[in-house]
Design a protein around this motif. Structure first.
Motif, PDB file in Angstrom:
ATOM      1  N   PHE A 174     -31.215 -32.013  14.636  1.00  0.00           N
ATOM      2  CA  PHE A 174     -29.919 -31.589  15.153  1.00  0.00           C
ATOM      3  C   PHE A 174     -30.034 -31.256  16.634  1.00  0.00           C
ATOM      4  O   PHE A 174     -31.126 -31.026  17.159  1.00  0.00           O
ATOM      5  CB  PHE A 174     -29.406 -30.353  14.397  1.00  0.00           C
ATOM      6  N   ASP A 175     -28.892 -31.226  17.307  1.00  0.00           N
ATOM      7  CA  ASP A 175     -28.832 -30.936  18.734  1.00  0.00           C
ATOM      8  C   ASP A 175     -28.229 -29.548  18.925  1.00  0.00           C
ATOM      9  O   ASP A 175     -27.004 -29.389  18.918  1.00  0.00           O
ATOM     10  CB  ASP A 175     -27.986 -32.004  19.439  1.00  0.00           C
ATOM     11  N   GLY A 176     -29.080 -28.539  19.077  1.00  0.00           N
ATOM     12  CA  GLY A 176     -28.597 -27.175  19.218  1.00  0.00           C
ATOM     13  C   GLY A 176     -27.795 -26.964  20.486  1.00  0.00           C
ATOM     14  O   GLY A 176     -26.748 -26.304  20.472  1.00  0.00           O
ATOM     15  N   ARG A 177     -28.283 -27.524  21.588  1.00  0.00           N
ATOM     16  CA  ARG A 177     -27.561 -27.371  22.854  1.00  0.00           C
ATOM     17  C   ARG A 177     -26.205 -28.067  22.795  1.00  0.00           C
ATOM     18  O   ARG A 177     -25.185 -27.514  23.241  1.00  0.00           O
ATOM     19  CB  ARG A 177     -28.398 -27.944  23.993  1.00  0.00           C
ATOM     20  N   GLY A 178     -26.197 -29.272  22.239  1.00  0.00           N
ATOM     21  CA  GLY A 178     -24.934 -30.003  22.104  1.00  0.00           C
ATOM     22  C   GLY A 178     -23.956 -29.277  21.210  1.00  0.00           C
ATOM     23  O   GLY A 178     -22.749 -29.264  21.468  1.00  0.00           O
ATOM     24  N   ALA A 179     -24.464 -28.651  20.137  1.00  0.00           N
ATOM     25  CA  ALA A 179     -23.589 -27.903  19.230  1.00  0.00           C
ATOM     26  C   ALA A 179     -22.902 -26.763  19.965  1.00  0.00           C
ATOM     27  O   ALA A 179     -21.687 -26.558  19.814  1.00  0.00           O
ATOM     28  CB  ALA A 179     -24.409 -27.358  18.063  1.00  0.00           C
ATOM     29  N   PHE A 180     -23.648 -26.025  20.776  1.00  0.00           N
ATOM     30  CA  PHE A 180     -23.058 -24.886  21.480  1.00  0.00           C
ATOM     31  C   PHE A 180     -22.084 -25.346  22.563  1.00  0.00           C
ATOM     32  O   PHE A 180     -21.021 -24.749  22.751  1.00  0.00           O
ATOM     33  CB  PHE A 180     -24.155 -24.024  22.101  1.00  0.00           C
ATOM     34  N   GLU A 181     -22.427 -26.424  23.281  1.00  0.00           N
ATOM     35  CA  GLU A 181     -21.547 -26.919  24.340  1.00  0.00           C
ATOM     36  C   GLU A 181     -20.215 -27.400  23.769  1.00  0.00           C
ATOM     37  O   GLU A 181     -19.141 -27.082  24.305  1.00  0.00           O
ATOM     38  CB  GLU A 181     -22.242 -28.047  25.105  1.00  0.00           C
ATOM     39  N   VAL A 182     -20.253 -28.183  22.687  1.00  0.00           N
ATOM     40  CA  VAL A 182     -19.015 -28.694  22.090  1.00  0.00           C
ATOM     41  C   VAL A 182     -18.249 -27.557  21.427  1.00  0.00           C
ATOM     42  O   VAL A 182     -17.009 -27.526  21.465  1.00  0.00           O
ATOM     43  CB  VAL A 182     -19.318 -29.820  21.084  1.00  0.00           C
ATOM     44  N   PHE A 183     -18.961 -26.602  20.842  1.00  0.00           N
ATOM     45  CA  PHE A 183     -18.300 -25.440  20.252  1.00  0.00           C
ATOM     46  C   PHE A 183     -17.492 -24.689  21.309  1.00  0.00           C
ATOM     47  O   PHE A 183     -16.327 -24.335  21.074  1.00  0.00           O
ATOM     48  CB  PHE A 183     -19.357 -24.518  19.637  1.00  0.00           C
ATOM     49  N   CYS A 184     -18.079 -24.455  22.458  1.00  0.00           N
ATOM     50  CA  CYS A 184     -17.370 -23.736  23.523  1.00  0.00           C
ATOM     51  C   CYS A 184     -16.207 -24.551  24.084  1.00  0.00           C
ATOM     52  O   CYS A 184     -15.165 -23.987  24.444  1.00  0.00           O
ATOM     53  CB  CYS A 184     -18.348 -23.391  24.645  1.00  0.00           C
ATOM     54  N   ARG A 185     -16.352 -25.865  24.125  1.00  0.00           N
ATOM     55  CA  ARG A 185     -15.348 -26.728  24.757  1.00  0.00           C
ATOM     56  C   ARG A 185     -14.200 -27.111  23.834  1.00  0.00           C
ATOM     57  O   ARG A 185     -13.033 -27.112  24.245  1.00  0.00           O
ATOM     58  CB  ARG A 185     -16.044 -28.011  25.248  1.00  0.00           C
ATOM     59  N   ASP A 186     -14.492 -27.431  22.552  1.00  0.00           N
ATOM     60  CA  ASP A 186     -13.502 -28.065  21.679  1.00  0.00           C
ATOM     61  C   ASP A 186     -13.064 -27.206  20.494  1.00  0.00           C
ATOM     62  O   ASP A 186     -12.326 -27.688  19.636  1.00  0.00           O
ATOM     63  CB  ASP A 186     -14.068 -29.388  21.118  1.00  0.00           C
ATOM     64  N   ARG A 187     -13.472 -25.941  20.434  1.00  0.00           N
ATOM     65  CA  ARG A 187     -13.215 -25.157  19.227  1.00  0.00           C
ATOM     66  C   ARG A 187     -11.748 -24.774  19.040  1.00  0.00           C
ATOM     67  O   ARG A 187     -11.398 -24.230  17.989  1.00  0.00           O
ATOM     68  CB  ARG A 187     -14.090 -23.908  19.200  1.00  0.00           C
ATOM     69  N   PHE A 188     -10.908 -25.052  20.040  1.00  0.00           N
ATOM     70  CA  PHE A 188      -9.475 -24.807  19.884  1.00  0.00           C
ATOM     71  C   PHE A 188      -8.678 -26.113  19.851  1.00  0.00           C
ATOM     72  O   PHE A 188      -7.457 -26.096  20.014  1.00  0.00           O
ATOM     73  CB  PHE A 188      -8.961 -23.897  21.002  1.00  0.00           C
ATOM     74  N   ASN A 189      -9.358 -27.246  19.608  1.00  0.00           N
ATOM     75  CA  ASN A 189      -8.685 -28.553  19.537  1.00  0.00           C
ATOM     76  C   ASN A 189      -8.075 -28.788  18.157  1.00  0.00           C
ATOM     77  O   ASN A 189      -8.327 -29.795  17.495  1.00  0.00           O
ATOM     78  CB  ASN A 189      -9.670 -29.672  19.866  1.00  0.00           C
ATOM     79  N   HIS A 190      -7.275 -27.849  17.722  1.00  0.00           N
ATOM     80  CA  HIS A 190      -6.622 -27.951  16.418  1.00  0.00           C
ATOM     81  C   HIS A 190      -5.414 -27.034  16.431  1.00  0.00           C
ATOM     82  O   HIS A 190      -5.406 -26.012  17.124  1.00  0.00           O
ATOM     83  CB  HIS A 190      -7.597 -27.544  15.304  1.00  0.00           C
ATOM     84  N   ALA A 191      -4.397 -27.381  15.653  1.00  0.00           N
ATOM     85  CA  ALA A 191      -3.201 -26.543  15.591  1.00  0.00           C
ATOM     86  C   ALA A 191      -3.529 -25.162  15.028  1.00  0.00           C
ATOM     87  O   ALA A 191      -2.940 -24.162  15.425  1.00  0.00           O
ATOM     88  CB  ALA A 191      -2.137 -27.222  14.734  1.00  0.00           C
ATOM     89  N   SER A 192      -4.471 -25.115  14.091  1.00  0.00           N
ATOM     90  CA  SER A 192      -4.923 -23.835  13.550  1.00  0.00           C
ATOM     91  C   SER A 192      -5.911 -23.195  14.518  1.00  0.00           C
ATOM     92  O   SER A 192      -6.738 -23.894  15.129  1.00  0.00           O
ATOM     93  CB  SER A 192      -5.608 -24.039  12.194  1.00  0.00           C
ATOM     94  N   PRO A 193      -5.875 -21.867  14.691  1.00  0.00           N
ATOM     95  CA  PRO A 193      -6.834 -21.219  15.592  1.00  0.00           C
ATOM     96  C   PRO A 193      -8.244 -21.193  15.029  1.00  0.00           C
ATOM     97  O   PRO A 193      -9.196 -20.842  15.744  1.00  0.00           O
ATOM     98  CB  PRO A 193      -6.278 -19.797  15.724  1.00  0.00           C
ATOM     99  N   ASN A 194      -8.416 -21.573  13.748  1.00  0.00           N
ATOM    100  CA  ASN A 194      -9.719 -21.425  13.098  1.00  0.00           C
ATOM    101  C   ASN A 194     -10.382 -22.732  12.683  1.00  0.00           C
ATOM    102  O   ASN A 194     -11.606 -22.818  12.636  1.00  0.00           O
ATOM    103  CB  ASN A 194      -9.560 -20.549  11.843  1.00  0.00           C
TER     104      ASN A 194
END
Length: 280
Positions: free
Chosen positions: A185-205
């Motif tokens: 797995f890519d730990g750094r990639g997971a954190f970067e995408v988490f910070c960038r795209d975690r609100f790319n959904h109509a639901s906040p969660n």
């Protein structure tokens, strides 16, 4: 809307009172058992109640049906398998879409079906776990933004958003940590995408854990999907670094079980520190 609010109140009340009364009755029975038998009986009963609230085993079993069907090249069987675990229309999906749907479902439900109930059980005991599952199940049944359920399911959907604010973000962070600890797995990639795209959904969660999963696997998830015959436009989550494959379903299940284990380790640490503080 008023009926939906009443439904939410009644269900939350029922699934708080009934498990509470059951635990009280079991506790009363345990008091009459000799020696440590009562404590062991009550622990076993509470463990059985909590076991019913966790969906990790079922999520893995059902998603792996999709994985095995795709590995055999049976796209139609995989389509039928994935239709059992997703809310979207599966007829328009090609092979890649079927696999993405399976991965997204495990990633999202790792929060709803695993980490969130564990957190509420840890904080409030079995009663807290059953109350959470009542809210989450109501949202799954009536929390749709269509003509039939928009008003009836509004209270359930808003309440589900509230109770999942912390668990969804915790799941995303646990995914990031596991991606850094586990091979493949890519730990750094997971954190970067988490910070960038975690609100790319109509639901906040909903995108919290999906974003961490997309980064950990190096995949692009989400995007447009069909629901009840209507195309819903959604932004993408993650980067299209490689094509999705059947093995990614196995990988997301490994990530889910890793997050579950890591939560248990962290909570054990919290309890140990609390016990040490009380002993001072």
């Amino acid at each position: 809307r008023t009926a939906g609010l009443l439904l939410a109140v009644l269900m939350c009340g029922f699934w708080t009172v009934v498990p509470g009364l059951l635990l009280a009755a079991l506790g009363g029975f345990a008091l009459h058992l000799p020696g440590r038998a009562g404590a062991c009986f009550l622990l076993a009963a509470e463990s059985l109640m909590c076991y019913q609230l966790l969906a990790a085993k079922d999520l893995c079993a059902e998603s792996m049906k999709v994985c095995r069907s795709m590995e055999k090249g049976d796209v139609e069987q995989a389509r039928g398998d994935v239709s059992m675990i997703v809310g979207r229309d599966t007829a328009p999906l090609d092979g890649s879409g079927i696999l993405r749907a399976a991965v997204e479902t495990v990633a999202e439900n790792a929060s709803d079906g695993v980490i969130a109930p564990m957190l509420y059980i840890a904080l409030l005991g079995p009663v807290g776990g059953y109350l959470y599952k009542a809210v989450n199940t109501m949202d799954s049944m009536v929390g749709y933004k269509n003509d039939r359920y928009r008003e009836l399911g509004r209270a359930a959907a808003k309440l589900d958003d509230l109770v999942n604010l912390i668990p969804s973000r915790l799941t995303g962070l646990l995914f990031c940590a596991c991606a850094a600890l586990l091979p493949g797995f890519d730990g750094r990639g997971a954190f970067e995408v988490f910070c960038r795209d975690r609100f790319n959904h109509a639901s906040p969660n909903s995108a919290q854990s999906e974003a961490a999963c997309a980064g950990a696997l190096g995949l692009r998830l989400a995007g447009d999907a069909w629901y009840f015959g209507t195309l819903c436009s959604k932004p993408y989550i993650g980067d299209d670094r490689r094509a999705i494959e059947a093995a990614d379903v196995r990988r997301i299940n490994r990530l889910m079980f890793g997050a579950q284990l890591l939560f248990l380790v962290l909570w054990a640490g919290v309890l140990a520190l609390w016990a040490a503080a009380l002993a001072l």
